[in-house]
Design a protein around this motif. Structure first.
Motif, PDB file in Angstrom:
ATOM      1  N   UNK A  54       0.821  -1.211   0.000  1.00 28.38           N
ATOM      2  CA  UNK A  54       0.000   0.000   0.000  1.00 28.38           C
ATOM      3  C   UNK A  54       0.856   1.263   0.000  1.00 28.38           C
ATOM      4  N   UNK A  55       2.090   1.170   0.459  1.00 26.02           N
ATOM      5  CA  UNK A  55       2.948   2.356   0.501  1.00 26.02           C
ATOM      6  C   UNK A  55       3.611   2.533  -0.863  1.00 26.02           C
ATOM      7  N   UNK A  56       4.669   1.841  -1.124  1.00 25.44           N
ATOM      8  CA  UNK A  56       5.192   1.720  -2.480  1.00 25.44           C
ATOM      9  C   UNK A  56       5.548   0.258  -2.568  1.00 25.44           C
ATOM     10  N   UNK A  57       4.864  -0.462  -3.475  1.00 24.81           N
ATOM     11  CA  UNK A  57       4.952  -1.923  -3.432  1.00 24.81           C
ATOM     12  C   UNK A  57       6.361  -2.444  -3.701  1.00 24.81           C
ATOM     13  N   UNK A  58       7.222  -1.635  -4.338  1.00 21.18           N
ATOM     14  CA  UNK A  58       8.596  -2.115  -4.557  1.00 21.18           C
ATOM     15  C   UNK A  58       9.259  -2.448  -3.227  1.00 21.18           C
ATOM     16  N   UNK A  59       8.795  -1.788  -2.156  1.00 19.98           N
ATOM     17  CA  UNK A  59       9.380  -2.022  -0.839  1.00 19.98           C
ATOM     18  C   UNK A  59       9.027  -3.393  -0.282  1.00 19.98           C
ATOM     19  N   UNK A  60       8.124  -4.068  -0.947  1.00 19.15           N
ATOM     20  CA  UNK A  60       7.737  -5.392  -0.471  1.00 19.15           C
ATOM     21  C   UNK A  60       8.957  -6.326  -0.506  1.00 19.15           C
ATOM     22  N   UNK A  61       9.903  -6.016  -1.381  1.00 25.39           N
ATOM     23  CA  UNK A  61      11.127  -6.817  -1.467  1.00 25.39           C
ATOM     24  C   UNK A  61      11.956  -6.759  -0.197  1.00 25.39           C
ATOM     25  N   UNK A  62      11.761  -5.717   0.613  1.00 29.36           N
ATOM     26  CA  UNK A  62      12.520  -5.596   1.859  1.00 29.36           C
ATOM     27  C   UNK A  62      11.754  -6.151   3.056  1.00 29.36           C
ATOM     28  N   UNK A  63      10.608  -6.809   2.807  1.00 29.89           N
ATOM     29  CA  UNK A  63       9.772  -7.281   3.930  1.00 29.89           C
ATOM     30  C   UNK A  63      10.476  -8.325   4.788  1.00 29.89           C
ATOM     31  N   UNK A  64      11.198  -9.240   4.111  1.00 26.76           N
ATOM     32  CA  UNK A  64      11.850 -10.330   4.838  1.00 26.76           C
ATOM     33  C   UNK A  64      13.257 -10.544   4.265  1.00 26.76           C
ATOM     34  N   UNK A  65      14.114 -11.064   5.120  1.00 24.63           N
ATOM     35  CA  UNK A  65      15.526 -11.165   4.733  1.00 24.63           C
ATOM     36  C   UNK A  65      15.843 -12.311   3.795  1.00 24.63           C
ATOM     37  N   UNK A  66      14.925 -13.299   3.664  1.00 21.98           N
ATOM     38  CA  UNK A  66      15.283 -14.495   2.883  1.00 21.98           C
ATOM     39  C   UNK A  66      14.488 -14.642   1.585  1.00 21.98           C
ATOM     40  N   UNK A  67      13.849 -13.544   1.151  1.00 21.98           N
ATOM     41  CA  UNK A  67      13.025 -13.639  -0.064  1.00 21.98           C
ATOM     42  C   UNK A  67      13.850 -13.980  -1.303  1.00 21.98           C
ATOM     43  N   UNK A  68      15.119 -13.588  -1.263  1.00 27.98           N
ATOM     44  CA  UNK A  68      15.944 -13.825  -2.450  1.00 27.98           C
ATOM     45  C   UNK A  68      16.866 -15.018  -2.315  1.00 27.98           C
ATOM     46  N   UNK A  69      16.772 -15.694  -1.171  1.00 27.26           N
ATOM     47  CA  UNK A  69      17.681 -16.837  -0.983  1.00 27.26           C
ATOM     48  C   UNK A  69      16.928 -18.140  -0.728  1.00 27.26           C
ATOM     49  N   UNK A  70      15.641 -18.068  -0.418  1.00 23.65           N
ATOM     50  CA  UNK A  70      14.880 -19.275  -0.079  1.00 23.65           C
ATOM     51  C   UNK A  70      13.646 -19.353  -0.984  1.00 23.65           C
ATOM     52  N   UNK A  71      13.631 -20.384  -1.807  1.00 19.11           N
ATOM     53  CA  UNK A  71      12.546 -20.523  -2.791  1.00 19.11           C
ATOM     54  C   UNK A  71      11.161 -20.584  -2.129  1.00 19.11           C
ATOM     55  N   UNK A  72      11.049 -21.349  -1.021  1.00 10.75           N
ATOM     56  CA  UNK A  72       9.747 -21.473  -0.365  1.00 10.75           C
ATOM     57  C   UNK A  72       9.303 -20.118   0.186  1.00 10.75           C
ATOM     58  N   UNK A  73      10.264 -19.383   0.724  1.00 15.51           N
ATOM     59  CA  UNK A  73       9.960 -18.049   1.250  1.00 15.51           C
ATOM     60  C   UNK A  73       9.460 -17.168   0.113  1.00 15.51           C
ATOM     61  N   UNK A  74      10.174 -17.203  -0.998  1.00 16.54           N
ATOM     62  CA  UNK A  74       9.805 -16.384  -2.145  1.00 16.54           C
ATOM     63  C   UNK A  74       8.422 -16.771  -2.681  1.00 16.54           C
ATOM     64  N   UNK A  75       8.090 -18.063  -2.596  1.00 14.49           N
ATOM     65  CA  UNK A  75       6.789 -18.512  -3.108  1.00 14.49           C
ATOM     66  C   UNK A  75       5.621 -17.854  -2.378  1.00 14.49           C
ATOM     67  N   UNK A  76       5.836 -17.480  -1.107  1.00  9.90           N
ATOM     68  CA  UNK A  76       4.737 -16.823  -0.375  1.00  9.90           C
ATOM     69  C   UNK A  76       4.463 -15.449  -0.987  1.00  9.90           C
ATOM     70  N   UNK A  77       5.530 -14.797  -1.432  1.00  5.60           N
ATOM     71  CA  UNK A  77       5.366 -13.480  -2.054  1.00  5.60           C
ATOM     72  C   UNK A  77       4.738 -13.637  -3.438  1.00  5.60           C
ATOM     73  N   UNK A  78       5.202 -14.655  -4.159  1.00  2.61           N
ATOM     74  CA  UNK A  78       4.628 -14.930  -5.487  1.00  2.61           C
ATOM     75  C   UNK A  78       3.106 -15.100  -5.375  1.00  2.61           C
ATOM     76  N   UNK A  79       2.696 -15.893  -4.391  1.00  2.37           N
ATOM     77  CA  UNK A  79       1.271 -16.152  -4.203  1.00  2.37           C
ATOM     78  C   UNK A  79       0.514 -14.846  -3.931  1.00  2.37           C
ATOM     79  N   UNK A  80       1.124 -14.005  -3.090  1.00  3.09           N
ATOM     80  CA  UNK A  80       0.512 -12.724  -2.740  1.00  3.09           C
ATOM     81  C   UNK A  80       0.320 -11.849  -3.991  1.00  3.09           C
TER      82      UNK A  80
END
Ligand code: NAP
Length: 549
Positions: free
Chosen positions: A286-312
């Protein structure tokens, strides 16, 4: 400008030749001049601005907050300038750079309409001779290449462009006079960040707009707005703190989240409940969605973690796009979010709900050729067009350099030296090319950081190197091949520990046929970059470089 009639022993025309008058080149001129160096800037365009001079396509806009995407080196400048919007449009960024050029009296040392075609190093005299497109030659002790990270436009290898009888443009070299799209049949090749900005802006104007998409990208709503006065004054009051954070963050230079200074989170995706995760994604979206990439530390290193964002994000896309078939086409299938350059959107997905906008999947039915009146797909399907826009990107990081004939020691060409992959130390110098520096270039944090801030650091670093050369009575400098090898290895190791190599992206050099597959920027964060650059200065000496007296 003098012709090259000097004897080899004569002093060079300049201490430094800077190539390019964009963010980095202007900064370089200001700082080099302030440090007593005789400096000239050669600029291919008729004005300052670099990227912001050439990319005049409708909708072009910065997607780092303007309060950050600006010069940090002068508090006077950053206090005085007023940004009209949170994320400024190209004309405002250009206006800012023109204002800085005037304010710092930079124009008197810039040669406009001057394209560099070659730079040759003279080993005897330890100087560079550069030749311009109009045949002039200049010499300097140092050559600083501020040619831009995304400046060498890429045209796809599709036959027939010359045959097209309508209007043909590349977004990276948009005509100064603009293009009249009113009521016309317009086709856009590409679905990258540029197309994502262009489409919602031009859709209402065009008769019909067709986007020829090969690979969809993940897009994030920008939530741009007129600059809130209270926000601006709050940021200006704490600028020193913000600038300090910018130099410490891991990833891109984004620290303003929800109008608060915030660093990317270290929390892991599965350390929080699903509800908490959803709340975090929603808040950043809702703020600037590009910032969603900074939500969690493992989005770019853990596929399962990243899948939660993909689903969103998939849910978001389906909720905006009316036609489920079109929504499916717009959802990337072959790369996780943030493994390609994310796109900031402002009405892109919604544009496909318009009657006059269509999406054509050219992954399953590629463009076979450009015809006199449009283009033809491999299936034989024809699309008639009045205007064809190639939004097909750039030869990133290296293209701006290798398109110039650069020759270092023993006449070796940079293009040949990098034929199987770029080789630099800190993305700033290359072994065999003494006294040549690169700003915002390949193997520096560039694409993963904020270019104005990186350029700022690199310019000061070069000033320190030149001071060190003078202090030791040295004539030339280049990195040791060991230091260079270690840096290239580190750059590649860092990216290989992430999900980024999974994607065919320009980040991985994959958009240019024949380009070696190699990450184009340093993904280890600006903090680590700076730490390593500082370590190269060991107790006041330059440890990872060869100095020639
Ligand atoms: P890009 O991301 O490289 O996109 C080029 C597009 O052209 C891709 O969709 C590519 O498809 C397509 N393409 C290339 N050859 C094709 C062919 N033969 N047939 C069909 N499609 C073809 O370029 P860009 O959109 O200009 O963006 C480049 C970068 O500039 C961005 O990633 C960003 O860093 C920067 N930029 C920034 C902003 C901003 O910050 N505001 C705005 C615009 C651009 P494939 O993906 O299938 O190869």
């Amino acid at each position: 400008m003098p012709a090259d009639t000097r004897s080899p022993g004569a002093a060079p025309d300049h201490d430094v030749i800077v190539v390019g008058a964009g963010f980095a080149g202007l900064n370089a001129l200001h700082h080099f001049r302030a440090n007593g160096l005789r400096c000239v800037v050669l600029e291919a365009g008729s004005g300052v601005g670099g990227t912001w001079y050439w990319n005049r396509y409708p909708g072009a806009r910065v997607d780092i907050e303007s309060l950050e995407y600006s010069y940090a080196f002068s508090d006077e400048l950053q206090q005085e300038w007023t940004w009209p919007e949170r994320y400024s449009e190209q004309p405002d960024v250009l206006r800012y750079l023109e204002w800085v050029a005037d304010r710092l009296d930079l124009r008197r040392d810039i040669e406009f309409d001057t394209r560099l075609i070659s730079a040759i190093f003279d080993e005897q005299a330890k100087r560079w001779t550069v030749t311009t497109a109009d045949g002039r030659r200049l010499t300097a002790r140092f050559c600083v290449m501020a040619v831009g990270f995304l400046s060498a436009t890429h045209w796809p290898d599709i036959p027939g462009f010359a045959r097209f009888e309508g209007e043909l443009v590349h977004t990276g070299a948009w005509p100064q006079a603009g293009v009249d799209l009113t009521g016309r049949r317009v086709g856009v090749i590409g679905a990258g960040a540029t197309t994502v900005q262009l489409v919602p802006r031009i859709a209402p104007q065009t008769g019909h707009l067709t986007v020829f998409q090969r690979t969809p990208n993940w897009c994030f709503p920008m939530n741009n707005m007129p600059m809130p006065a209270e926000y601006e004054s709050r940021v200006k009051a704490i600028y020193p703190q913000i600038r300090r954070h910018e130099h410490e963050v891991r990833g891109a230079g984004v620290v303003l989240v929800g109008f608060e200074v915030r660093l990317p989170s270290d929390t892991k995706v599965f350390d929080v409940s699903a509800e908490e995760r959803e709340r975090e994604y929603e808040a950043r979206w809702a703020d600037c969605a590009l910032h969603v990439g900074g939500s969690f530390g493992d989005l770019l290193t853990d596929q399962d973690a990243n899948d939660t964002l993909r689903d969103f994000i998939e849910r978001k896309i389906r909720s905006i796009v009316d036609d489920p078939g079109v929504a499916e086409l717009l959802i990337p299938k072959n790369h996780p979010p943030f493994t390609r350059r994310p796109c900031g959107e402002a009405g892109y997905y919604a544009a496909f709900n318009r009657e006059n906008v269509s999406l054509v999947d050219v992954a399953t039915d590629p463009i076979a050729e450009i015809t006199a009146h449009g283009l033809r797909l491999e299936s034989g399907e024809e699309h008639e067009l009045d205007v064809l826009i190639s939004a097909t990107g750039f030869d990133a990081g290296t293209g701006g350099l290798t398109r110039i004939d650069i020759r270092g020691r023993a006449g070796a060409s940079l293009k040949d030296a990098w034929a199987s992959g770029a080789r630099t130390h800190l993305g700033m110098m290359s072994s065999g090319f003494p006294n040549m520096f690169f700003l915002n270039a390949v193997q520096s944090p560039s694409a993963f950081f904020s270019p104005p801030l990186l350029g700022d650091y690199q310019v000061r670093y070069i000033v320190r190197i030149i001071d060190q050369l003078d202090a030791t009575g040295s004539a030339a400098i280049e990195p040791t091949s060991d230091a260079e090898e270690a840096w290239v290895g580190h750059v590649n190791d860092v990216v290989n520990a992430t999900l980024l190599p999974q994607a065919n992206s320009w980040w991985m050099g994959a958009n240019i046929p024949g380009k070696p597959r190699q990450v184009v920027a340093y993904a280890g964060g600006f903090g680590e970059y700076r730490r390593r650059a500082e370590a190269a200065f060991d107790e006041g000496g330059l440890r990872e470089f060869v100095l020639v007296r």
